[in-house]
Design an enzyme around this catalytic site. Structure first.
Site, PDB file in Angstrom:
ATOM      1  N   ASP A 164     -13.686  -1.566  -1.042  1.00 19.57           N
ATOM      2  CA  ASP A 164     -12.048  -1.425  -1.162  1.00 19.57           C
ATOM      3  C   ASP A 164     -11.406  -1.914  -2.453  1.00 19.57           C
ATOM      4  OD1 ASP A 164      -9.745  -0.615   0.155  1.00 19.57           O
ATOM      5  OD2 ASP A 164      -9.872  -2.638   1.345  1.00 19.57           O
ATOM      6  N   GLY A 201      -6.212   6.485  -2.276  1.00 22.50           N
ATOM      7  CA  GLY A 201      -6.040   7.713  -2.755  1.00 22.50           C
ATOM      8  C   GLY A 201      -5.776   7.951  -4.283  1.00 22.50           C
ATOM      9  N   ASP A 221      -3.173   3.819   4.057  1.00 19.28           N
ATOM     10  CA  ASP A 221      -3.861   3.684   5.085  1.00 19.28           C
ATOM     11  C   ASP A 221      -3.196   4.343   6.254  1.00 19.28           C
ATOM     12  OD1 ASP A 221      -4.949   1.604   3.791  1.00 19.28           O
ATOM     13  OD2 ASP A 221      -4.742  -0.110   5.157  1.00 19.28           O
TER      14      ASP A 221
HETATM   15  C1  GLA Z   1      -7.365  -1.952   3.255  1.00 19.50           C
HETATM   16  C2  GLA Z   1      -7.970  -0.550   3.701  1.00 19.50           C
HETATM   17  C3  GLA Z   1      -8.197  -0.663   5.085  1.00 19.50           C
HETATM   18  C4  GLA Z   1      -8.992  -1.867   5.883  1.00 19.50           C
HETATM   19  C5  GLA Z   1      -8.181  -2.895   5.155  1.00 19.50           C
HETATM   20  C6  GLA Z   1      -9.202  -4.267   5.444  1.00 19.50           C
HETATM   21  O1  GLA Z   1      -6.043  -1.940   3.551  1.00 19.50           O
HETATM   22  O2  GLA Z   1      -7.413   0.667   2.959  1.00 19.50           O
HETATM   23  O3  GLA Z   1      -8.998   0.552   5.562  1.00 19.50           O
HETATM   24  O4  GLA Z   1     -10.057  -1.725   5.264  1.00 19.50           O
HETATM   25  O5  GLA Z   1      -8.133  -2.898   3.836  1.00 19.50           O
HETATM   26  O6  GLA Z   1      -8.304  -5.331   5.017  1.00 19.50           O
END
Ligand code: GLA
Length: 579
Positions: A164, A201, A221
C-alpha cells in the site's frame, strides 16, 4: 444522445498493440532476471481479502474459518486461490531484530502458523504492507525495512503481497523505484510472490508498474455501494483516469499485469430489494470479469448465501475473466446509463456485458457491428448456462431493471477476433526529435478536474499578458494530469498564469512533477499566484524521466483550503528533444 464507440479492427493494429506495450519504457536500472516471477499472474489473480468485510477486526479464528469456508463453499475449486490478510495483522512494534511480527492478541501463534493453515487447505497466503514508515492504520510500514520484510514474508511462506501507499509521500522515492525495490528483495528472498501495487490509482500504468508488479490499483478505495462500484469500474474500463480517446485502460493490461479497480464487494451490499441486490451483485461481478480485473472477494464467506455463492463461483462468467488471451474488455456502446462491453476471447467467440446502471427498466441492444461480427451468430447466456438461439445482426436484452445485466458469449469458435485498436505511442508520448507540444498529446492519467485542451477551463481563448496562446491547458480548482515519457526530451518549457477571466482574490499554484504525487519529485513550482501576479515561465532540464505530471491547486485566501473557483492556464507547454 446515443454515443457509439466504434472498434477499428485489423490484424495490423494488433501488431501495433504489441509494439505499444513493448514501447513503454521506464528508467529502472534493476531488471528481474528470473523469468518465472514475471509469469505469476498470466490470468487475473483470484482470491479473498479481509479488508472489505472485516477491516481491522481480523484474528486467527476468523481467518481460519474463512480458509475453511473457501473450501466448503466451492470458492477454492472455482479458482479463488489467495487468502490475503489486509492491514492490521501486525504488532505495533517490530521485534528486537527489526522484523515485523504478528499482533500477539489477534494471532498469538504468529503468521507462519496462519500461512501453514492456509496452505494446508490448498490455498495461497497473501499479506498486506505499506511502503511508508506506517500503514494506513498507523502500524509499522516497510519503509527502510524493505529487505528484511521481504525476507520475513518469504520465510512465512507468503505468496502474494499487497503493498500500500498511505504516507508514502515522505519517502522521497519515485513510486517506480519503490516497487522495483520490493521486486528486487522478493527475488533475493527466493520465493515467487505476486506483488500488488496499492496506490489508489496513481498511474502505475504510466510509470511502468508492470516492470515490478503483477497488478496495480486504478482508483480510490471501493465501498459497498453501486455508486462506488461503477466509479471504480470507470477508473479502469472508463475514462475517470485517462483521456477519453483511450477508451479506458485496456491497452495497458495483458497476461502477467492487470489493472485493478479494487476488491469485490459482491455480497456486501445492503440493498433491501432482493431482486435488485442480486442484480447489483451480478452487475459488479460481471463488470470485473469483462474488465479482466483481479477477483479478490471481500464478503464474509462464513455466512455466504446461495445466491452470492452462485454468483462468485459462476463458472462461465469466471471463464471470461480468466480467458488466457488476457484482453481487458472495453465499452463499445454508451447511452446514458445503458452500456455494452466487449471482450474478445481466445476461442474465437466474444464475451458481451449488457448493463443498465440506471433505475428505469430498459432494453439494451448489442449489434454485431459493435463487436466485429456479422450475419447469424449463436448467443449463449452465461449466468443462465444456456444457449438462447441464433440471432442475425444484433441481440436485444429486454426489460433490464435497476443494475439489470446479461453476460453473453457470442459467435462461433475459430480464429480469435482481432483486438480493438490501441492508442499509438506517438499520440501520447514524445517519440520525435525537436519540439512537441504537450497539447498535441493525450494525457495518460488525470485526477480531479480534467484539463481542457487549448481553451480556458470555461472554454474561452487562453490569453496571458495580452498574448493569445493557441495551445495550452485550462485548469480549475484542482487539476492533475500526466504524460507518459520515453526518456526522449531534454527540456520542458512553457508559461503559467491565473486565467485572466478570474477576478477573485484566491490563489493558485502550478507544479510540475516527475512521476506521481507520492514520488513528490517537484521539478518546478510557481509558488502561490493571484490574478495580479505576472505570468511565470518554466524551463526545466529533463533527465531520465519516465513521465511528467502537471498540476494546478486553487487555494482559498481566507481558509487556506481548496478554492472551488480559481482558474489557471498553462500556455503551450512543450518538450524539446535534441536527439
Ligand atoms: C487503503 C487501501 C485499502 C485497505 C486499507 C487498509 O485504504 O486502499 O484497500 O488496504 O488501506 O488500511
Amino acid at each position: 444522445m446515443v454515443k457509439k464507440i466504434k472498434q477499428n479492427i485489423s490484424l495490423a493494429l494488433l501488431v501495433t498493440f504489441c509494439v505499444v506495450l513493448s514501447g513503454c519504457v521506464s528508467t529502472q536500472s534493476y531488471k528481474p532476471d528470473s523469468p518465472k516471477y514475471a509469469h505469476l499472474a498470466m490470468t487475473p489473480p483470484m482470491g479473498w481479502n479481509s479488508w472489505n468485510f472485516f477491516a481491522k477486526e481480523i484474528d486467527e479464528a476468523k481467518i481460519k474459518a474463512v480458509a475453511d469456508a473457501m473450501v466448503s463453499s466451492g470458492m477454492r475449486d472455482a479458482g479463488y486461490e489467495y487468502l490475503v490478510l489486509d492491514d492490521a495483522w501486525m504488532a505495533a512494534e517490530r521485534d528486537k531484530n527489526g522484523a515485523l511480527q504478528a499482533d500477539p492478541v489477534k494471532f498469538p501463534k504468529g503468521m507462519k502458523e496462519i500461512g501453514d493453515y492456509i496452505h494446508s487447505k490448498g490455498l495461497k497466503f497473501g499479506i498486506y504492507e505499506d511502503r511508508a514508515f506506517r500503514t494506513c492504520q498507523s502500524l509499522p510500514g516497510s519503509f527502510e525495512h524493505e529487505e528484511i520484510d521481504m525476507a520475513t514474508f518469504a520465510a512465512w511462506g507468503v505468496d502474494y503481497i499487497k503493498m500500500d501507499s498511505c504516507s508514502a509521500e515522505g519517502n522521497g522515492n519515485l513510486s517506480s523505484e519503490d516497487y522495483m525495490l520490493y521486486r528486487k528483495y522478493i527475488e533475493k528472498a527466493g520465493r515467487p510472490i505476486v506483488l500488488s501495487i496499492s496506490d489508489f490509482g496513481s498511474a502505475a500504468w504510466v510509470w511502468g508498474g508492470k516492470e515490478s508488479s503483477q497488478l496495480w490499483r486504478t482508483g480510490w478505495d471501493i465501498r459497498h455501494s453501486m455508486h462506488s462500484v461503477y466509479r471504480c469500474a470507470d477508473c479502469s474500463g472508463g475514462n475517470n483516469r485517462i483521456h477519453p480517446a483511450f477508451n479506458g485502460l485496456w491497452q495497458f493490461a495483458g497476461p502477467g499485469y492487470w489493472n485493478d479497480p479494487d476488491m469485490l464487494q459482491v455480497g456486501n451490499f445492503t440493498i433491501e430489494d432482493e431482486k435488485v441486490r442480486e442484480s447489483a451483485n451480478k452487475a459488479h461481478f460481471g463488470l470485473w470479469c469483462i474488465l479482466a480485473s483481479p477477483l479478490m472477494a471481500g464478503n464474509d464467506l462464513r455466512v455466504i448465501t446461495d445466491s452470492v455463492r452462485d454468483i462468485l463461483t459462476s463458472p462461465e462468467v469466471i471463464a471470461v475473466n480468466q480467458d488466457k488471451r488476457g484482453l481487458q474488455g472495453c465499452k463499445v456502446f454508451v447511452d446514458g446509463n445503458l452500456e455494452v462491453y466487449n471482450k474478445p476471447l481466445a476461442d474465437g467467440t466474444t464475451a458481451v456485458l449488457l448493463l443498465n446502471k440506471g433505475k428505469d427498466t430498459a432494453d439494451i441492444t448489442v449489434t454485431w457491428e459493435m463487436i466485429g461480427l456479422s450475419g447469424k451468430q449463436p448467443v449463449r447466456d452465461l449466468w443462465g448456462h444456456k444457449d438462447i438461439g441464433i440471432f442475425e445482426d444484433s441481440f436485444t436484452a429486454k426489460g433490464l431493471g435497476e443494475h439489470g445485466n446479461m453476460m453473453l458469449k457470442i459467435g462461433e469458435k475459430g480464429r480469435p477476433l482481432p483486438a480493438p485498436a490501441p492508442m499509438p505511442l506517438d499520440k501520447y508520448t514524445i517519440t520525435r526529435k525537436g519540439v512537441t507540444s504537450l497539447c498535441d498529446l493525450y494525457y495518460a492519467w488525470r485526477e480531479h478536474n480534467p484539463p481542457v485542451y487549448n481553451k480556458t477551463f470555461e472554454g474561452k481563448p487562453i490569453v496571458i499578458d495580452g498574448k493569445t496562446f493557441e495551445r495550452g491547458f485550462g485548469c480549475k480548482t484542482k487539476t492533475d494530469f500526466m504524460f507518459a515519457g520515453t526518456e526522449r526530451g531534454d527540456r520542458l518549457i512553457g508559461t503559467v498564469a491565473i486565467d485572466e477571466s478570474y477576478q477573485g482574490e484566491n490563489s493558485g499554484r502550478f507544479r510540475i512533477y516527475h512521476e506521481d504525487r507520492f514520488a513528490n519529485r517537484v521539478l518546478w513550482d510557481s509558488g502561490q499566484m493571484t490574478k495580479d501576479s505576472p505570468a511565470k515561465e518554466f524551463n526545466i532540464e529533463l533527465e531520465n524521466y519516465n513521465c511528467i505530471m502537471l498540476t494546478f491547486d486553487g487555494k482559498n485566501k481566507e481558509t487556506g483550503k481548496k478554492a472551488g473557483d480559481v482558474l489557471g492556464v498553462f500556455g503551450d507547454p512543450q518538450i524539446i528533444a535534441n536527439d
